[in-house]
Design a protein around this motif. Structure first.
Motif, PDB file in Angstrom:
ATOM      1  N   VAL A   1       0.890  -1.299   0.039  1.00  6.00           N
ATOM      2  CA  VAL A   1       0.037  -0.096   0.198  1.00  6.00           C
ATOM      3  C   VAL A   1       0.758   1.297   0.013  1.00  6.00           C
ATOM      4  O   VAL A   1       0.481   2.408  -0.794  1.00  6.00           O
ATOM      5  N   TYR A   2       1.884   1.527   0.687  1.00  8.41           N
ATOM      6  CA  TYR A   2       2.670   2.443   0.939  1.00  8.41           C
ATOM      7  C   TYR A   2       3.357   2.818  -0.394  1.00  8.41           C
ATOM      8  O   TYR A   2       3.757   3.962  -0.567  1.00  8.41           O
ATOM      9  N   ASP A   3       4.071   1.742  -0.872  1.00 12.99           N
ATOM     10  CA  ASP A   3       4.694   1.851  -2.282  1.00 12.99           C
ATOM     11  C   ASP A   3       3.864   2.462  -3.337  1.00 12.99           C
ATOM     12  O   ASP A   3       4.185   3.434  -3.975  1.00 12.99           O
ATOM     13  N   GLU A   4       2.423   2.018  -3.157  1.00 12.09           N
ATOM     14  CA  GLU A   4       1.578   2.595  -4.127  1.00 12.09           C
ATOM     15  C   GLU A   4       1.352   4.205  -3.948  1.00 12.09           C
ATOM     16  O   GLU A   4       1.163   4.917  -4.780  1.00 12.09           O
ATOM     17  N   LEU A   5       0.928   4.408  -2.542  1.00 12.28           N
ATOM     18  CA  LEU A   5       0.444   5.739  -2.281  1.00 12.28           C
ATOM     19  C   LEU A   5       1.629   6.777  -2.387  1.00 12.28           C
ATOM     20  O   LEU A   5       1.567   7.952  -2.514  1.00 12.28           O
ATOM     21  N   GLY A   6       2.989   6.211  -2.504  1.00  8.55           N
ATOM     22  CA  GLY A   6       4.170   6.760  -2.566  1.00  8.55           C
ATOM     23  C   GLY A   6       4.515   7.352  -4.227  1.00  8.55           C
ATOM     24  O   GLY A   6       5.224   8.049  -4.382  1.00  8.55           O
ATOM     25  N   SER A   7       3.519   6.748  -4.937  1.00 11.24           N
ATOM     26  CA  SER A   7       3.809   7.194  -6.396  1.00 11.24           C
ATOM     27  C   SER A   7       2.397   7.647  -7.050  1.00 11.24           C
ATOM     28  O   SER A   7       1.581   7.622  -6.491  1.00 11.24           O
ATOM     29  N   ASP A   8       2.772   8.458  -8.082  1.00 10.21           N
ATOM     30  CA  ASP A   8       1.750   9.447  -8.638  1.00 10.21           C
ATOM     31  C   ASP A   8       0.597   8.259  -9.254  1.00 10.21           C
ATOM     32  O   ASP A   8      -0.396   8.712  -9.146  1.00 10.21           O
ATOM     33  N   GLU A   9       0.805   7.343  -9.877  1.00  4.68           N
ATOM     34  CA  GLU A   9       0.173   6.160 -10.183  1.00  4.68           C
ATOM     35  C   GLU A   9      -0.635   5.677  -9.296  1.00  4.68           C
ATOM     36  O   GLU A   9      -1.919   5.637  -9.393  1.00  4.68           O
ATOM     37  N   GLY A  10      -0.105   5.277  -8.178  1.00  2.00           N
ATOM     38  CA  GLY A  10      -0.910   4.815  -6.965  1.00  2.00           C
ATOM     39  C   GLY A  10      -1.827   5.660  -6.281  1.00  2.00           C
ATOM     40  O   GLY A  10      -3.170   5.133  -6.106  1.00  2.00           O
ATOM     41  N   VAL A  11      -1.547   6.858  -6.228  1.00  2.00           N
ATOM     42  CA  VAL A  11      -2.491   8.082  -5.927  1.00  2.00           C
ATOM     43  C   VAL A  11      -3.837   8.073  -6.780  1.00  2.00           C
ATOM     44  O   VAL A  11      -4.683   8.008  -6.333  1.00  2.00           O
TER      45      VAL A  11
END
Length: 360
Positions: free
Chosen positions: A188-198
């Protein structure tokens, strides 16, 4: 029950030195049922064991008076119960006493405290006492046939109709959208740390935006369920347990996608009773005391060795282990709060979240 472990603990505690330099210790916590659980599990036995009186002081957020007292040079509290992010910040600011983890009581089998506490529970200036979670809950009267079982179902308003309750903040909202979209809790945090994940998280939130009732205080989601304003909501696990067990409400918990956090004990620099404060902290975070607290509230002990000692709720009937946020089922797909991530990203994600809320 668990007589052997209890005897080992009692023997260990009997050998601990409690200096008689202070006749009282002032503990600042959050009030309510949580405070009651601490009074019963920690304060009363500590006073009986040591002769030191424990004064309990309630605050909306104990980190606030702690910071104010230290800055004013007039510290009146000895031990404060605060959130992880506040413990890290106040320690960095030099407001807290450092705590040597090697000085904390070992587990009954001799396992060192450094190995017995759950990950993230021991910081330079803080020791965790409870693990609590934000979980999904639903009103069983709202669904005929199959009941929801997952974060995916929370976002499926076609199969499981009704409004959804969500907290009006990004920390406990964006992660759930990602899990419902297929992201593993560990990622989850890897995703939220990326523009694509946000972008991915907000796209998933878009799918239920028109069906969301936003809540801001912990009592609200329970009330929303009880009033039938929502059929499902996220909610703090201790509050929904009270509604289900103490009040008999027709609610169930979904552990999938739980968001976990901890509360921690800290001692401010300049505490009026520093030795008694440290004695209290060590006493309150031993294996048996943390297990005892679970008799009064459905928050998980921060020590692994406490799990097998968790017994019945104060009603004498309800097994508490299945209601713990640290139970095996609850941990299967759980996200642990990451204060460092939010220190770096909270401002930008909050700005984006508020703009998303304001957009039609």
């Amino acid at each position: 029950m668990h007589v052997k472990s209890t005897l080992i603990l009692s023997t260990a505690l009997a050998g601990m030195a409690f200096p008689a330099t202070a006749q009282e210790v002032n503990v600042v916590s959050w009030g309510g049922a949580y405070e009651k659980s601490q009074v019963e599990a920690y304060n009363k036995p500590f006073a009986e064991e040591t002769g030191v009186k424990v004064n309990m002081i309630a605050a909306d957020n104990p980190a606030t008076p702690l910071k104010a007292q230290v800055e004013a040079g007039n510290v009146t509290g000895d031990v404060f119960d605060i959130e992880v992010s506040d413990a890290i910040r106040l320690c960095d600011e030099g407001a807290l006493v450092e705590i040597d983890p090697a000085s904390l009581p070992a587990a009954p089998d001799g396992t060192a405290a450094t190995e017995d506490f759950v990950d993230g529970a021991l910081l330079d200036c803080a020791v965790a006492n409870i693990v609590w979670g934000t979980v999904i809950s639903y009103n069983t009267t709202k669904f005929e046939g199959d009941a929801p079982t997952s974060a995916v179902d929370f976002f499926d308003t076609e199969t499981f109709p009704g409004k959804r309750g969500l907290p009006k903040n990004p920390k406990r909202t964006l992660y759930l959208a990602l899990i419902a979209d297929g992201v593993a809790a560990a990622d989850v945090y890897d995703e939220l740390g990326s523009d694509e994940g946000v972008e991915r998280a907000f796209a998933k939130l878009d799918t239920i935006k028109d069906d969301v009732v936003w809540w801001e205080a912990g009592a609200q989601p329970v009330q929303l369920l009880a009033d039938g304003e929502v059929s499902m909501t996220t909610v703090y696990n201790g509050r929904i347990f009270d509604a289900m067990v103490a009040e008999g409400q027709p609610f169930e918990v979904i552990w999938d996608g739980q968001y976990m956090d901890m509360d921690m004990f800290v001692i401010p620099k300049g505490a009026p009773n520093p030795e008694a404060a440290m004695d209290y902290l060590k006493f309150a975070t031993d294996t048996q005391r943390l297990a005892d607290q679970a008799k009064y509230i459905a928050y998980g002990p921060a020590r692994k060795s406490s799990a097998d000692l968790v017994g019945l709720y104060q009603d004498g009937e309800t097994e508490m282990a299945p209601h713990m946020p640290t139970s095996p089922e609850a941990l299967e797909n759980a996200v642990m709060d990451d204060p460092e991530f939010w220190a770096d990203h909270d401002a930008e994600l909050s700005e984006r979240f508020n703009a998303w809320l304001a957009a039609s």
